[in-house]
Design a protein around this motif. Structure first.
Motif, PDB file in Angstrom:
ATOM      1  N   GLY A   1      -4.148  -0.021  -7.077  1.00 55.00           N
ATOM      2  CA  GLY A   1      -3.437   0.083  -8.349  1.00 55.00           C
ATOM      3  C   GLY A   1      -2.294  -0.907  -8.380  1.00 55.00           C
ATOM      4  O   GLY A   1      -1.837  -1.371  -7.339  1.00 55.00           O
ATOM      5  N   LYS A   2      -1.805  -1.189  -9.569  1.00 48.07           N
ATOM      6  CA  LYS A   2      -0.697  -2.149  -9.649  1.00 48.07           C
ATOM      7  C   LYS A   2       0.569  -1.568  -9.023  1.00 48.07           C
ATOM      8  O   LYS A   2       1.217  -2.212  -8.198  1.00 48.07           O
ATOM      9  CB  LYS A   2      -0.431  -2.527 -11.109  1.00 48.07           C
ATOM     10  CG  LYS A   2       0.681  -3.562 -11.244  1.00 48.07           C
ATOM     11  CD  LYS A   2       0.969  -3.910 -12.687  1.00 48.07           C
ATOM     12  CE  LYS A   2       2.134  -4.892 -12.767  1.00 48.07           C
ATOM     13  NZ  LYS A   2       2.527  -5.203 -14.157  1.00 48.07           N
ATOM     14  N   THR A   3       0.937  -0.347  -9.394  1.00 46.90           N
ATOM     15  CA  THR A   3       2.150   0.286  -8.903  1.00 46.90           C
ATOM     16  C   THR A   3       1.807   1.539  -8.112  1.00 46.90           C
ATOM     17  O   THR A   3       0.653   1.988  -8.098  1.00 46.90           O
ATOM     18  CB  THR A   3       3.076   0.684 -10.071  1.00 46.90           C
ATOM     19  OG1 THR A   3       2.399   1.701 -10.837  1.00 46.90           O
ATOM     20  CG2 THR A   3       3.398  -0.508 -10.955  1.00 46.90           C
ATOM     21  N   LEU A   4       2.817   2.138  -7.493  1.00 45.39           N
ATOM     22  CA  LEU A   4       2.611   3.394  -6.777  1.00 45.39           C
ATOM     23  C   LEU A   4       2.222   4.496  -7.768  1.00 45.39           C
ATOM     24  O   LEU A   4       1.379   5.343  -7.467  1.00 45.39           O
ATOM     25  CB  LEU A   4       3.885   3.784  -6.018  1.00 45.39           C
ATOM     26  CG  LEU A   4       3.825   5.109  -5.250  1.00 45.39           C
ATOM     27  CD1 LEU A   4       2.692   5.104  -4.232  1.00 45.39           C
ATOM     28  CD2 LEU A   4       5.162   5.390  -4.563  1.00 45.39           C
ATOM     29  N   GLU A   5       2.822   4.483  -8.966  1.00 45.78           N
ATOM     30  CA  GLU A   5       2.498   5.499  -9.979  1.00 45.78           C
ATOM     31  C   GLU A   5       1.023   5.414 -10.384  1.00 45.78           C
ATOM     32  O   GLU A   5       0.331   6.431 -10.476  1.00 45.78           O
ATOM     33  CB  GLU A   5       3.382   5.327 -11.223  1.00 45.78           C
ATOM     34  CG  GLU A   5       4.849   5.668 -11.019  1.00 45.78           C
ATOM     35  CD  GLU A   5       5.602   4.619 -10.195  1.00 45.78           C
ATOM     36  OE1 GLU A   5       5.122   3.456 -10.105  1.00 45.78           O
ATOM     37  OE2 GLU A   5       6.650   4.961  -9.620  1.00 45.78           O
ATOM     38  N   ASP A   6       0.532   4.188 -10.618  1.00 49.45           N
ATOM     39  CA  ASP A   6      -0.881   3.997 -10.953  1.00 49.45           C
ATOM     40  C   ASP A   6      -1.777   4.511  -9.827  1.00 49.45           C
ATOM     41  O   ASP A   6      -2.797   5.176 -10.066  1.00 49.45           O
ATOM     42  CB  ASP A   6      -1.192   2.512 -11.185  1.00 49.45           C
ATOM     43  CG  ASP A   6      -0.488   1.940 -12.394  1.00 49.45           C
ATOM     44  OD1 ASP A   6      -0.190   2.710 -13.316  1.00 49.45           O
ATOM     45  OD2 ASP A   6      -0.232   0.720 -12.409  1.00 49.45           O
ATOM     46  N   SER A   7      -1.401   4.179  -8.593  1.00 48.09           N
ATOM     47  CA  SER A   7      -2.203   4.548  -7.428  1.00 48.09           C
ATOM     48  C   SER A   7      -2.203   6.064  -7.237  1.00 48.09           C
ATOM     49  O   SER A   7      -3.242   6.659  -6.927  1.00 48.09           O
ATOM     50  CB  SER A   7      -1.662   3.852  -6.176  1.00 48.09           C
ATOM     51  OG  SER A   7      -1.617   2.451  -6.374  1.00 48.09           O
ATOM     52  N   HIS A   8      -1.048   6.685  -7.434  1.00 47.45           N
ATOM     53  CA  HIS A   8      -0.956   8.140  -7.312  1.00 47.45           C
ATOM     54  C   HIS A   8      -1.827   8.822  -8.361  1.00 47.45           C
ATOM     55  O   HIS A   8      -2.519   9.826  -8.091  1.00 47.45           O
ATOM     56  CB  HIS A   8       0.505   8.580  -7.461  1.00 47.45           C
ATOM     57  CG  HIS A   8       0.708  10.053  -7.331  1.00 47.45           C
ATOM     58  ND1 HIS A   8       0.750  10.900  -8.435  1.00 47.45           N
ATOM     59  CD2 HIS A   8       0.828  10.847  -6.237  1.00 47.45           C
ATOM     60  CE1 HIS A   8       0.919  12.138  -8.009  1.00 47.45           C
ATOM     61  NE2 HIS A   8       0.972  12.142  -6.694  1.00 47.45           N
TER      62      HIS A   8
END
Length: 766
Positions: free
Chosen positions: A661-668
């Motif tokens: 994911g681009k960011t940690l939020e996207d990945s989470h």
């Protein structure tokens, strides 16, 4: 004929393995003998008679203990040598060598034959059955084709006539394949190595080193070796082999502790930590740049990798970053610090003892500026330290007569008294001498914090000095050169001051802060370091690199990276080579280009290079695979279902699958949604986690330098990957894939793919 060759080579291999096993038994016997000797000597220590009644008796005892210790050290060295030898032999047993070379040193001579492996092995003195890949003679395997080949030896250049190059694939003592070639490494052998599945640990590449990689590995004459390599070109692997080669080449003069590697994140450190041990060497010092600076400022919190990635470098902020990270600012800070030695603007801090002032800041300032104007910063520091230590020594006598000391002596337990008396083996002449001894010990111990404060120059108020530097920056550098106004800088400086009061400092600020402190305190860097390696150098700025050069003044530098993968410095990375030319002597600088990408299939490489605006220079290695796929979904639910379908297809074929994911939020987000669908996965949240087997989900900024069998790019839509500033980021993410690549987008896919030839990927609306 081929069968005859295979049978002959297998017979030779069987004999070599037989000799290796014989050597293993000998090494095991040596280990047992050394262990037994160590145990016996340790027991003898208990029987040494401690004669301390006379001076001569004490001397005899000391000599006996020293002799016994020397013998013990010798046996422990023998044990360690035998254990290392056994470890090497065990590695050689399964795969003793990977190449054979036949060559003539002079015309008309009978050709010599050598076999090349991970380590040297001889069955008797000067009779080598295997040559270490790092030995000078072994370089002819990597250097050229059949015919005349020159190689470098400690005595100068030698030329031989290469008659045969033979490569082996050996598994568990059996020759699987033989390649006779006139190339360095055959495409078949390389193809076989590259077709393997990825794992959680990087492997060594000694059997498939390419000619240009060998040039990197064996370079000795340059102060700066700059390796520009496309994603997957093997630059990191080559540099790790370079470390192993240097430790071999300078054995006895170079230790692994004198080599330091700065890597992109701790996750990557974990990924590469088996390469050198696999080659029989101890790991060098490994850390990230921010780990290196963090440990110097325990009271400050430095922006972490996620915060650095999230920070905007657009608009005014981008201009501020360009100034703070520039070589011009590094030079301006240098001049600023030098002037402080004589212009009276150095900020001081009072030293305290037991909540009272030991030396106030005005007194310290008076001492500091009392020295001759021509004194350098370091000399002023030393002089001030000496004056404060003298004051400290005078204070000992005064404090010994204090009431608090008398009270502490009264409160000492018998155990505490025994510990203090151990430092005074002779009997006291009288009670007064005993009291003075105890009082002095107590005062010296109490004054230790003041002594440490002096030793660490805590009488300098570095925070106030850093704030002063920020305030006067418009006077020492031209803001207009960076498109900034006085008001822009004032706003920035005010914010930094507020952050500093809360114990926070920016990623750019920490390098400036520490460089200023080092200049003021006369610190001259870690002079014992001989080689510095910086990986992913495109994410460093000029100030950071200049600071590293200052920190390691006697080291040679190897910088490696891909200017197409700059995700922290973006366009600033383009000026990196120009700024490096001002830091290093051009005569002792070498730039090596690695344009061929080996990591990914031809289809993935051809796709990813078109994401870039100048990717045409990247060459794909001819390893076939499926076209990358772009899956466009109308909403989140459909996109998650698509990822699930892709995963089911991947999990049968590939060992190591990553969703990026681009960011940690996207990945989470995708990690949690997949768990609800029954797909177990590990979310990598921080750089301190370890790579584990199975499906992993990782934010883009932690995927640097890693590789996976298959990659799914999560939600690469037009909102998340908007402009050219994220082109390098998307390229970096996609180029992590070795065998398969899928990009999933919710809604409009990123326009960064608009320029990619539609024939290079499959688009699936879902």
């Amino acid at each position: 004929m081929a069968d005859q060759t295979q049978a002959h080579e297998q017979a030779h291999l069987d004999e070599v393995i037989k000799q290796i096993r014989r050597a293993q038994k000998k090494a095991q016997k040596n280990i047992s003998t050394a262990k037994s000797d160590i145990h016996g000597l340790s027991k003898q220590f208990d029987t040494i008679h401690m004669n301390t009644t006379t001076y001569s008796g004490m001397m005899d005892t000391a000599v006996s203990v020293h002799a016994q210790q020397q013998m013990l050290n010798e046996r422990e060295n023998s044990w360690q040598h035998a254990a290392d030898r056994l470890s090497t032999l065990k590695r050689l047993e399964a795969k003793p060598y990977f190449a054979r070379i036949d060559f003539q040193e002079q015309a008309g001579q009978k050709p010599e034959t050598i076999y090349i492996g991970l380590a040297s092995f001889s069955d008797r003195p000067d009779h080598f059955l295997i040559y270490d890949w790092r030995a000078p003679i072994s370089s002819i395997y990597y250097e050229g084709e059949l015919g005349p080949v020159s190689y470098q030896t400690p005595d100068g250049k030698e030329t031989v006539n290469v008659k045969l190059k033979r490569q082996f694939q050996i598994e568990d003592g059996t020759i699987v394949t033989i390649y006779d070639t006139d190339q360095t490494v055959t495409d078949q052998m390389l193809l076989s190595a590259l077709s393997n599945h990825s794992s959680t640990k990087m492997k060594s590449i000694v059997s498939t080193i390419q000619k240009t990689q060998n040039e990197i590995i064996r370079d000795t004459g340059d102060d700066l070796l700059f390796v520009q390599g496309a994603a997957g070109s093997g630059k990191t692997a080559a540099v790790l082999q370079r470390v192993a080669w240097l430790l071999y080449r300078y054995r006895g003069n170079l230790k692994s502790s004198q080599v330091i590697l700065f890597s992109p994140n701790q996750l990557f450190n974990d990924y590469i930590d088996q390469v050198l041990p696999e080659l029989g060497e101890h790991n060098m010092v490994q850390m990230t740049y921010f780990q290196y600076v963090d440990r110097r400022v325990p009271r400050l919190t430095v922006a972490n990798v996620a915060q650095r990635f999230a920070a905007s470098d657009q608009g005014v902020n981008g201009k501020l970053v360009r100034l703070l990270s520039s070589l011009d600012y590094f030079k301006a800070v240098t001049k600023y610090a030098k002037r402080l030695g004589r212009d009276g603007h150095l900020h001081f801090r009072s030293l305290h003892f037991q909540d009272k002032v030991f030396a106030d800041k005005d007194t310290i300032k008076e001492i500091y500026y009392s020295f001759n104007r021509n004194y350098k910063l370091g000399n002023r520091m030393d002089g001030t330290d000496e004056a404060l230590i003298k004051r400290l020594n005078h204070r000992i006598g005064a404090e010994m007569r204090s009431k608090w000391v008398e009270d502490q002596i009264q409160d000492l337990s018998q155990e505490q008294l025994n510990m203090l008396y151990a430092r005074h083996p002779q009997a006291f002449v009288n009670d007064k001498e005993e009291y003075r001894f105890l009082a002095r010990a107590i005062v010296i111990n109490a004054l230790q914090p003041v002594k440490r404060a002096i030793d660490h120059h805590r009488w300098i108020n570095i925070n106030a000095q850093y704030v002063h530097l920020l305030r006067v920056t418009p006077k020492i550098i031209n803001l207009a050169d960076f498109g900034l106004t006085q008001a822009d800088w004032q706003t920035y400086a005010d914010q930094q001051v507020q952050d500093l009061k809360k114990g926070h400092i920016s990623a750019n600020g920490i390098s400036v802060y520490l460089y200023l402190y080092d200049l003021l305190t006369g610190k001259r860097g870690q002079r014992e370091m001989r080689y510095v390696f910086v990986d992913e150098v495109q994410d460093y700025d000029a100030f950071q690199l200049a600071y590293l050069k200052f920190c390691f003044p006697r080291a040679r530098f190897t910088l490696l990276g891909d200017l197409n993968q700059a995700i922290f410095t973006h366009e600033n990375s383009r000026s990196l080579l120009k700024e490096l030319s001002q830091m290093f002597d051009a005569e002792k600088t070498k730039v090596v280009q690695l344009t061929k990408s080996y990591r990914s299939t031809k289809q993935i490489t051809n796709f990813t290079k078109q994401i870039l605006q100048n990717g045409e220079n990247i060459e794909a290695f001819d390893r076939p695979g499926d076209l990358p796929q772009l899956v466009v979904d109308p909403d989140l639910d459909h996109a998650v279902a698509s990822v699930g379908r892709i995963l089911k297809g991947y999990q049968d074929k590939h060992d190591k699958v990553a969703i990026i994911g681009k960011t940690l939020e996207d990945s989470h987000q995708i990690s949690q949604l997949l768990k609800k669908q029954g797909f177990e996965n590990t979310l990598i949240r921080t750089e301190n986690q370890r790579l584990v087997p199975g499906l992993i989900v990782v934010p883009s900024y932690l995927a640097k330098g890693l590789e996976f069998d298959a990659v799914i790019v999560w939600d690469a839509n037009a909102d998340k990957y908007r402009g050219d500033g994220e082109r390098q980021l998307l390229y970096t993410i996609c180029s992590r894939a070795m065998h398969a690549l899928s990009i999933v987008a919710i809604g409009q896919p990123t326009h960064l793919l608009d320029q990619v030839d539609p024939a290079l990927y499959e688009k699936r609306p879902d």
